[in-house]
Design an enzyme around this catalytic site. Structure first.
Site, mmCIF file in Angstrom:
data_model
loop_
_atom_site.group_PDB
_atom_site.id
_atom_site.type_symbol
_atom_site.label_atom_id
_atom_site.label_comp_id
_atom_site.label_asym_id
_atom_site.label_seq_id
_atom_site.Cartn_x
_atom_site.Cartn_y
_atom_site.Cartn_z
ATOM 1 N N ASP A 252 -23.060 -8.097 -27.720
ATOM 2 C CA ASP A 252 -22.596 -6.878 -27.655
ATOM 3 C C ASP A 252 -21.454 -6.556 -26.762
ATOM 4 O OD1 ASP A 252 -23.339 -3.881 -27.968
ATOM 5 O OD2 ASP A 252 -23.721 -3.970 -25.945
ATOM 6 N N GLU B 124 -19.466 -8.469 -31.363
ATOM 7 C CA GLU B 124 -19.208 -6.843 -31.584
ATOM 8 C C GLU B 124 -17.958 -6.437 -30.818
ATOM 9 O OE1 GLU B 124 -20.328 -2.600 -31.010
ATOM 10 O OE2 GLU B 124 -20.251 -4.195 -29.377
HETATM 11 C C1 OTU Z 1 -21.974 -1.382 -28.421
HETATM 12 O O1 OTU Z 1 -21.132 -0.445 -28.603
HETATM 13 C C2 OTU Z 1 -23.494 -1.041 -28.841
HETATM 14 O O2 OTU Z 1 -23.367 -1.098 -30.267
HETATM 15 C C3 OTU Z 1 -23.676 0.556 -28.397
HETATM 16 O O3 OTU Z 1 -24.870 1.054 -29.215
HETATM 17 C C4 OTU Z 1 -23.970 0.762 -27.090
HETATM 18 O O4 OTU Z 1 -24.263 1.996 -26.701
HETATM 19 C C5 OTU Z 1 -22.702 0.122 -26.204
HETATM 20 O O5 OTU Z 1 -22.544 -1.326 -26.805
HETATM 21 C C6 OTU Z 1 -23.264 -0.269 -24.950
HETATM 22 O O6 OTU Z 1 -24.234 -1.650 -24.955
HETATM 23 O O7 OTU Z 1 -18.549 1.567 -27.580
HETATM 24 O O8 OTU Z 1 -19.800 3.241 -29.035
HETATM 25 O O9 OTU Z 1 -15.582 -2.564 -28.596
HETATM 26 O O10 OTU Z 1 -17.001 -0.095 -28.890
HETATM 27 O O11 OTU Z 1 -19.579 -2.405 -27.613
HETATM 28 C C7 OTU Z 1 -20.101 2.073 -29.182
HETATM 29 C C8 OTU Z 1 -16.813 -2.496 -28.174
HETATM 30 C C9 OTU Z 1 -19.316 1.179 -28.116
HETATM 31 C C10 OTU Z 1 -17.685 -1.199 -28.134
HETATM 32 C C11 OTU Z 1 -18.994 -1.164 -28.388
HETATM 33 C C12 OTU Z 1 -19.901 -0.152 -27.939
#
Ligand code: OTU
Length: 646
Positions: free
Chosen positions: A291, A333
């Protein structure tokens, strides 16, 4: 540089010869020992180099490195015989995830099936869909409130008691594997919840654990950092630091105030997080979704995203995995600029990656009915090395942000800023004629930027069509949805469905009535599964059935068509800008009509692009294509054309 490489090679070799004899007493003399030592031999050099680049300035680096290797040996010993066998078989068939039978889905455990037992009961449904890859979103222990849908983890070693136990998770993993389904879990490694044991100890004043996070006594450094940082949730969690009254300190919180960023400058954080990975690997997890990878390393004066050290951390974790549990894959991700998305992908880093580039391009072309930017973007960013694969998806549990590259857009005469503005209007239903029913997510008045929330069906027009009681609009929306599914089923990589989308699930606005979710409209597209809707999938005349059945058929066709294996995908100009065209493995032509009018490709253009479309058969309609007329695509029609076998 050459000198440096020599230094690392030399010292890695020395280290290996020093460590190996000391490992022998703890590794029983079995054939497995040779397996471990052989892998250690193969991967020690990168592990040594990367950890030295990160932590070589620590006075006790060599001691710590040896401890790390001992930890790997212990994790290897704990690995079950069945998992060691899986390691061996995947090592001998490293392309296992490139097969066209790969088919993915993702869901929240509670929202989709109540708990882990509920997920287990759904295995027949997963098989009905043809799944081989199941991503269960964070199911670990989290605070009761303030958990960001599971992405604020309090313990990586405990399952959220509301969902089940670790023992149940292990049983589920075995059951899924017995049915040919790999389990994917999140590894939320940029941050922990403020209720994690480490954070609790830090709050109680324990200096060791305060060093696990980024804490500041005053605003001096936070202000310095913030001059260059992007705000991720500007509306409800502005800034990147949170003041803690209990500690009288500022804490680095990139996301929500209760998500504390880990400090990977501290080698103990690296060591302990590696320990968590190996623990999960030994429970039988097949893929870890890493993540928020861009944020794991911070450097004053930079935007603290995508720094080289972030890559070294993942590569070092990967090297350790190659030694202990090589069947485990990483999926990155990174929802960032296409160049940066790609930078995390590699056999030695993340073998899998979300493909936000394709996802965004699909929605972009759907709004404009033009595929020029789509094709241009794919030509620049789609191709991957053969040891990696895209995870192709249409939407996730998160928002959709317009992550195409401004420079790519400029190259074909599109102004990126204006284009984003248009797409935001379009998908929030504020552009005349728009079919979409999305919500603006985190509008930032300073940058005018926003992202979009909404389910696949609602963004693709089904919600507005149903509201208008217009059957022809409903049919168009269904065709649009199926065409979009068709693109992710046929482009190179592993398709990933957000469960519920296969039934045309619409936005659920009830999130706004719940104080827990009201602040975050991503909950609009995370509805609780509706059993009625699910039952209707078998009714031919229901909306659910009209999406589910053709989709299921497309999945089955994909799975038996070897031309859909691996990533090889060549996007071509088909001589009609409303059509998307790509060739798979030089043997199969995909045509997709992104408009609500019939469209024909140019035969000449197709021939020039190296694929003669005549004397082919469309796998979807089973009709032969013998004349140019047969190539006319109905609104949102998709064709999968292969040469007729004689
Ligand atoms: C991720 O997303 C997860 O998918 C989210 O559900 C979480 O809220 C977040 O991390 C924190 O754990 O900004 O709008 O480039 O864009 O990690 C979602 C990566 C997010 C980020 C992404 C993030």
């Amino acid at each position: 540089m050459a000198h440096q490489t020599d230094w690392y090679a030399e010292h890695a070799a020395l280290t290996l010869s020093r460590i190996t004899p000391r490992l022998l007493p703890i590794l029983p003399a079995t054939p497995d020992r040779d397996v471990f030592l052989e892998r250690l031999n193969r991967h020690l050099e990168p592990l040594f180099r990367l950890t030295h680049q990160l932590y070589g300035d620590q006075y006790d680096f060599f001691y710590q490195f040896e401890q790390l290797i001992h930890g790997l040996a212990r994790a290897f010993l704990e690995r079950s015989p069945a998992l060691r066998q899986l390691d061996a078989s995947r090592e001998s068939e490293p392309a296992w995830f490139q097969h066209q039978t790969m088919m993915g889905a993702v869901c929240y455990v509670d929202r989709f099936a109540g708990n882990l037992q509920g997920i287990r009961n759904r295995i027949p449904y997963f098989k009905e869909l043809g799944l081989t890859y199941l991503h269960l979103m964070p199911l670990f222990k989290v605070p009761e409130r303030n958990n960001d849908g599971g992405y604020a983890v309090s313990s990586f070693r405990d399952v959220n008691p509301a969902l089940g136990t670790m023992a149940e998770l292990e049983t589920l993993t075995d059951d899924l594997r017995a049915h040919g389904i790999s389990l994917v879990l999140d590894f939320v490694f940029n941050h922990t919840s403020d209720e994690h044991e480490w954070a609790r100890k830090a709050q109680a004043g324990d200096k060791t654990y305060q060093a696990y996070y980024w804490l500041f006594d005053d605003r001096t450094l936070p202000d310095e950092y913030e001059r260059h940082l992007r705000e991720i949730f500007p509306e409800h969690a502005p800034g990147s630091f949170t003041f803690r009254e209990d500690m009288q300190k500022w804490v680095w919180t990139t996301f929500y105030p209760f998500q504390w960023d880990l400090n990977y400058r501290n080698p103990e954080v690296f060591r302990d997080m590696l320990g968590e990975i190996l623990f999960l690997a030994n429970r039988g997890v097949d893929v870890l979704r890493l993540d928020a990878v861009p944020f794991v390393w911070k450097e004053l004066g930079t935007n603290c995203e995508n720094l080289p050290q972030a890559h070294w951390i993942i590569q070092a974790l990967n090297a350790a995995v190659q030694i202990v549990c090589p069947s485990l894959l990483f999926k990155s991700e990174a929802i960032v600029h296409p160049r940066d998305v790609r930078s995390y992908i590699g056999g030695h880093e993340s073998q899998l990656s979300y493909n936000p580039i394709l996802m965004v391009s699909i929605w972009e072309a759907l709004a404009t009915r033009e595929t020029a930017l789509f094709r241009h973007t794919m030509n620049k960013h789609f191709a991957l090395n053969a040891d990696c694969a895209w995870i192709n998806y249409l939407r996730s549990h998160d928002d959709i942000g317009w992550g195409f590259a401004d420079e790519d857009a400029a190259e074909i005469g599109i102004n990126g800023y204006d284009h984003r503005y248009f797409l935001n209007l379009f998908y929030t239903g504020r552009f005349p004629g728009s079919f979409a029913a999305g919500l603006p997510f985190n509008f930032n008045p300073r940058t005018m930027d926003m992202r979009i929330s909404g389910t696949l069906a609602s963004l693709a027009g089904l919600e507005t069509a149903i509201q208008a009681h217009d059957d022809s609009l409903i049919q168009l929306a269904i065709d649009r949805i199926l065409m979009m599914f068709g693109v992710i089923l046929s482009a190179g990589g592993i398709p990933l469905i957000y469960l519920g989308d296969e039934l045309g699930t619409l936005n659920d606005y009830s999130y706004a009535n719940n104080p827990e979710t009201a602040q975050d409209n991503r909950w609009v597209h995370r509805p609780v599964a509706d059993p009625e809707r699910w039952l209707r999938r078998t009714q031919d005349d229901s909306i659910e059935g009209r999406i589910f059945q053709p989709l299921r058929r497309m999945i089955a066709i994909r799975k038996r068509t070897p031309q859909f294996a691996n990533g090889q995908t060549r996007f071509i100009d088909v001589g009609n800008g409303h059509l998307l065209g790509f060739v798979r493995r030089e043997q199969l032509l995909v045509l997709a009509n992104f408009s609500e009018k019939p469209q024909s490709p140019s035969i000449d253009a197709l021939r020039q692009a190296g694929f003669d479309p005549l004397d082919t058969v469309d796998l979807l309609t089973e009709r032969p294509v013998l004349t140019p007329l047969a190539l006319e695509a109905a609104p949102y029609q998709m064709m999968w054309l292969v040469r007729r076998s004689t």
